[in-house]
Design a protein around this motif. Sequence first.
Motif, PDB file in Angstrom:
ATOM      1  N   ASN A  29       0.836  -1.193   0.000  1.00 46.21           N
ATOM      2  CA  ASN A  29       0.000   0.000   0.000  1.00 46.21           C
ATOM      3  C   ASN A  29       0.878   1.251   0.000  1.00 46.21           C
ATOM      4  O   ASN A  29       1.111   1.891   1.036  1.00 46.21           O
ATOM      5  CB  ASN A  29      -0.935  -0.014   1.217  1.00 46.21           C
ATOM      6  CG  ASN A  29      -1.984   1.055   1.149  1.00 46.21           C
ATOM      7  OD1 ASN A  29      -1.860   2.023   0.416  1.00 46.21           O
ATOM      8  ND2 ASN A  29      -3.032   0.889   1.945  1.00 46.21           N
ATOM      9  N   ALA A  30       1.361   1.614  -1.176  1.00 52.07           N
ATOM     10  CA  ALA A  30       2.258   2.770  -1.317  1.00 52.07           C
ATOM     11  C   ALA A  30       1.585   4.065  -0.887  1.00 52.07           C
ATOM     12  O   ALA A  30       2.233   4.944  -0.309  1.00 52.07           O
ATOM     13  CB  ALA A  30       2.749   2.872  -2.760  1.00 52.07           C
ATOM     14  N   ALA A  31       0.293   4.202  -1.134  1.00 53.91           N
ATOM     15  CA  ALA A  31      -0.408   5.434  -0.758  1.00 53.91           C
ATOM     16  C   ALA A  31      -0.428   5.614   0.759  1.00 53.91           C
ATOM     17  O   ALA A  31      -0.243   6.727   1.261  1.00 53.91           O
ATOM     18  CB  ALA A  31      -1.837   5.416  -1.312  1.00 53.91           C
ATOM     19  N   SER A  32      -0.621   4.545   1.496  1.00 51.51           N
ATOM     20  CA  SER A  32      -0.638   4.631   2.951  1.00 51.51           C
ATOM     21  C   SER A  32       0.747   4.962   3.494  1.00 51.51           C
ATOM     22  O   SER A  32       0.881   5.778   4.417  1.00 51.51           O
ATOM     23  CB  SER A  32      -1.149   3.328   3.560  1.00 51.51           C
ATOM     24  OG  SER A  32      -1.255   3.448   4.955  1.00 51.51           O
ATOM     25  N   ALA A  33       1.776   4.366   2.937  1.00 46.64           N
ATOM     26  CA  ALA A  33       3.148   4.658   3.368  1.00 46.64           C
ATOM     27  C   ALA A  33       3.499   6.118   3.075  1.00 46.64           C
ATOM     28  O   ALA A  33       4.117   6.800   3.906  1.00 46.64           O
ATOM     29  CB  ALA A  33       4.133   3.718   2.675  1.00 46.64           C
ATOM     30  N   LYS A  34       3.073   6.606   1.938  1.00 53.21           N
ATOM     31  CA  LYS A  34       3.314   8.009   1.582  1.00 53.21           C
ATOM     32  C   LYS A  34       2.584   8.942   2.548  1.00 53.21           C
ATOM     33  O   LYS A  34       3.141   9.953   2.992  1.00 53.21           O
ATOM     34  CB  LYS A  34       2.856   8.265   0.139  1.00 53.21           C
ATOM     35  CG  LYS A  34       3.113   9.661  -0.351  1.00 53.21           C
ATOM     36  CD  LYS A  34       2.661   9.823  -1.801  1.00 53.21           C
ATOM     37  CE  LYS A  34       2.838  11.254  -2.266  1.00 53.21           C
ATOM     38  NZ  LYS A  34       2.368  11.435  -3.651  1.00 53.21           N
ATOM     39  N   ALA A  35       1.363   8.598   2.899  1.00 51.22           N
ATOM     40  CA  ALA A  35       0.589   9.406   3.845  1.00 51.22           C
ATOM     41  C   ALA A  35       1.268   9.438   5.207  1.00 51.22           C
ATOM     42  O   ALA A  35       1.335  10.490   5.858  1.00 51.22           O
ATOM     43  CB  ALA A  35      -0.828   8.871   3.959  1.00 51.22           C
ATOM     44  N   ALA A  36       1.769   8.306   5.671  1.00 52.59           N
ATOM     45  CA  ALA A  36       2.447   8.250   6.969  1.00 52.59           C
ATOM     46  C   ALA A  36       3.627   9.208   6.998  1.00 52.59           C
ATOM     47  O   ALA A  36       3.797   9.975   7.953  1.00 52.59           O
ATOM     48  CB  ALA A  36       2.907   6.821   7.259  1.00 52.59           C
ATOM     49  N   ARG A  37       4.427   9.189   5.949  1.00 53.03           N
ATOM     50  CA  ARG A  37       5.585  10.090   5.881  1.00 53.03           C
ATOM     51  C   ARG A  37       5.135  11.549   5.823  1.00 53.03           C
ATOM     52  O   ARG A  37       5.708  12.418   6.472  1.00 53.03           O
ATOM     53  CB  ARG A  37       6.456   9.738   4.688  1.00 53.03           C
ATOM     54  CG  ARG A  37       7.208   8.444   4.859  1.00 53.03           C
ATOM     55  CD  ARG A  37       8.138   8.166   3.672  1.00 53.03           C
ATOM     56  NE  ARG A  37       8.895   6.954   3.860  1.00 53.03           N
ATOM     57  CZ  ARG A  37       8.541   5.769   3.375  1.00 53.03           C
ATOM     58  NH1 ARG A  37       7.437   5.645   2.653  1.00 53.03           N
ATOM     59  NH2 ARG A  37       9.289   4.704   3.593  1.00 53.03           N
ATOM     60  N   ARG A  38       4.103  11.827   5.040  1.00 58.59           N
ATOM     61  CA  ARG A  38       3.595  13.196   4.899  1.00 58.59           C
ATOM     62  C   ARG A  38       3.090  13.731   6.236  1.00 58.59           C
ATOM     63  O   ARG A  38       3.242  14.918   6.537  1.00 58.59           O
ATOM     64  CB  ARG A  38       2.461  13.229   3.868  1.00 58.59           C
ATOM     65  CG  ARG A  38       1.890  14.612   3.593  1.00 58.59           C
ATOM     66  CD  ARG A  38       0.714  14.554   2.629  1.00 58.59           C
ATOM     67  NE  ARG A  38      -0.468  13.968   3.217  1.00 58.59           N
ATOM     68  CZ  ARG A  38      -1.352  14.629   3.984  1.00 58.59           C
ATOM     69  NH1 ARG A  38      -1.166  15.890   4.247  1.00 58.59           N
ATOM     70  NH2 ARG A  38      -2.404  14.014   4.474  1.00 58.59           N
ATOM     71  N   LEU A  39       2.529  12.858   7.045  1.00 62.36           N
ATOM     72  CA  LEU A  39       1.983  13.258   8.338  1.00 62.36           C
ATOM     73  C   LEU A  39       3.039  13.351   9.435  1.00 62.36           C
ATOM     74  O   LEU A  39       2.743  13.713  10.564  1.00 62.36           O
ATOM     75  CB  LEU A  39       0.873  12.287   8.753  1.00 62.36           C
ATOM     76  CG  LEU A  39      -0.385  12.361   7.887  1.00 62.36           C
ATOM     77  CD1 LEU A  39      -1.285  11.159   8.139  1.00 62.36           C
ATOM     78  CD2 LEU A  39      -1.130  13.662   8.120  1.00 62.36           C
ATOM     79  N   GLY A  40       4.284  13.034   9.114  1.00 59.72           N
ATOM     80  CA  GLY A  40       5.379  13.196  10.063  1.00 59.72           C
ATOM     81  C   GLY A  40       5.847  11.935  10.758  1.00 59.72           C
ATOM     82  O   GLY A  40       6.697  11.993  11.637  1.00 59.72           O
TER      83      GLY A  40
END
Length: 107
Positions: A29-40
């Motif tokens: 789930n690349a979108a979820s991993a990207k969101a986690a990083r974006r959220l700090g």
Amino acid sequence: MASEAMYLLLKTAFELGYRRCEWRCDSRNAASAKAARRLGFQFEGMLRQAMVVKGRNRDTLLFSMLDGEWDGLCQAYEAYLADDNFDAEGRQLHSLGRFMAKACALA
């Protein structure tokens, strides 16, 4: 709204004395991993073959945010959520990622 909801959730958790918050997601789930990083959240590692889902081994990515990191991240969230970061139609002027990058550079 999702960023504001995460801010409120994290703020409450750290105010209650929690030392860490975790974000886990399927390695596919690349979108979820990207969101986690974006959220700090910071990447901690992968739990290999953490579970079986629909007949396949699932690797789980693990991200975390620590109480010692929260002050800087909180400032980034608050700067992002400030009224002056949104136009009259409610569209963001600067992304949360931009504020997070500044917070991480100062840490």
